[in-house]
Design a protein around this motif. Structure first.
Motif, PDB file in Angstrom:
ATOM      1  N   GLU A  43      63.184  15.466 -33.999  1.00 22.14           N
ATOM      2  CA  GLU A  43      63.789  14.152 -34.702  1.00 22.14           C
ATOM      3  C   GLU A  43      64.398  13.220 -34.029  1.00 22.14           C
ATOM      4  N   ASP A  44      64.438  13.433 -32.481  1.00 24.51           N
ATOM      5  CA  ASP A  44      64.873  12.572 -31.784  1.00 24.51           C
ATOM      6  C   ASP A  44      64.312  11.070 -31.828  1.00 24.51           C
ATOM      7  N   THR A  45      64.644  10.080 -31.744  1.00 26.46           N
ATOM      8  CA  THR A  45      64.098   8.797 -31.863  1.00 26.46           C
ATOM      9  C   THR A  45      63.946   8.431 -30.473  1.00 26.46           C
ATOM     10  N   THR A  46      63.450   7.136 -30.280  1.00 25.26           N
ATOM     11  CA  THR A  46      63.003   6.545 -28.986  1.00 25.26           C
ATOM     12  C   THR A  46      64.500   5.975 -28.352  1.00 25.26           C
ATOM     13  N   LYS A  47      65.209   5.550 -29.190  1.00 29.85           N
ATOM     14  CA  LYS A  47      66.509   5.210 -28.844  1.00 29.85           C
ATOM     15  C   LYS A  47      67.521   6.134 -28.571  1.00 29.85           C
ATOM     16  N   ILE A  48      67.488   7.401 -28.965  1.00 29.13           N
ATOM     17  CA  ILE A  48      68.156   8.494 -28.516  1.00 29.13           C
ATOM     18  C   ILE A  48      67.879   8.611 -27.104  1.00 29.13           C
ATOM     19  N   LEU A  49      66.416   9.088 -26.992  1.00 31.41           N
ATOM     20  CA  LEU A  49      65.955   9.476 -25.785  1.00 31.41           C
ATOM     21  C   LEU A  49      66.197   8.350 -24.519  1.00 31.41           C
ATOM     22  N   SER A  55      68.963   6.272 -24.565  1.00 33.73           N
ATOM     23  CA  SER A  55      70.128   6.325 -24.295  1.00 33.73           C
ATOM     24  C   SER A  55      70.671   7.466 -23.329  1.00 33.73           C
ATOM     25  N   ASP A  56      70.057   8.630 -23.624  1.00 34.87           N
ATOM     26  CA  ASP A  56      70.000   9.811 -22.704  1.00 34.87           C
ATOM     27  C   ASP A  56      69.437   9.407 -21.279  1.00 34.87           C
ATOM     28  N   ASP A 112      65.123  -0.174 -29.138  1.00 36.86           N
ATOM     29  CA  ASP A 112      64.809   1.074 -28.668  1.00 36.86           C
ATOM     30  C   ASP A 112      65.329   1.430 -27.443  1.00 36.86           C
TER      31      ASP A 112
END
Length: 136
Positions: free
Chosen positions: A15-21, A23-24, A74
Motif C-alpha cells: 500500500e505504500d505510495t511513491t511519495k512515501i517511498l 520520502s523514505d 511524488d
C-alpha cells in the motif's frame, strides 16, 4: 490447477505510495547531505538546492507544456536532484548542474514515459552527459 502464476511486475504489492517511498529515500539521504555540507561547505548546499529546484521545475514545466498531470508531488524529482548533486564535484558551476537536472528530468525521465519507464537511471545519464560534454 496450476501452481505457477506468470504475471508482469511488480510481483509484490504493497500500500505504500511513491511519495512515501521517496520520502523514505530523502530521509536516508539526509545524513550524507549534512556530512557533505560539513566537509565541502555551503557550496555543497547551494549546488544541492540548484539541483533539486532544477529537477522539480523541469518536471513541472514539462508536464505543463505537454498537458500531463503534475507529478512533482511524488517527490521523485527531489530525490533525483539530491542524487545529481551528490554526483557532481563541488567546484562545478551552478549552470552545469542545472543543465544536468533538465537533461535528467526531461530527456531521460519524461520523454521515456516517466518514473519507472526510463531505460536508464536519469541521474547517472545526466552525469555521463555532463562529463562527456564538459570534461574539464
Amino acid at each position: 490447477m496450476s501452481l505457477l502464476k506468470v504475471s508482469s511486475s511488480p510481483h509484490i504489492r504493497h500500500e505504500d505510495t511513491t511519495k512515501i517511498l521517496m520520502s523514505d529515500v530523502i530521509i536516508a539521504l539526509t545524513p550524507a547531505l549534512i556530512f557533505g555540507i560539513y566537509i565541502f561547505g555551503i557550496r555543497a548546499a547551494f549546488l544541492t538546492l540548484v539541483s533539486v529546484l532544477g529537477c522539480v521545475l523541469s518536471e513541472f514545466i514539462y508536464n505543463k507544456i505537454t498537458k500531463k498531470p503534475n507529478t512533482t508531488g511524488d517527490l521523485s524529482a527531489v530525490v533525483s536532484g539530491i542524487l545529481l548533486a551528490f554526483n557532481v564535484p563541488v567546484t562545478a558551476p551552478a549552470w552545469m548542474v542545472l543543465v544536468g537536472a533538465v537533461f535528467a528530468m526531461v530527456v531521460v525521465k519524461a520523454l521515456f514515459g516517466g518514473i519507472g519507464k526510463n531505460f536508464v537511471n536519469p541521474v547517472l545519464a545526466a552525469r555521463v552527459f555532463l562529463f562527456a560534454s564538459w570534461p574539464s
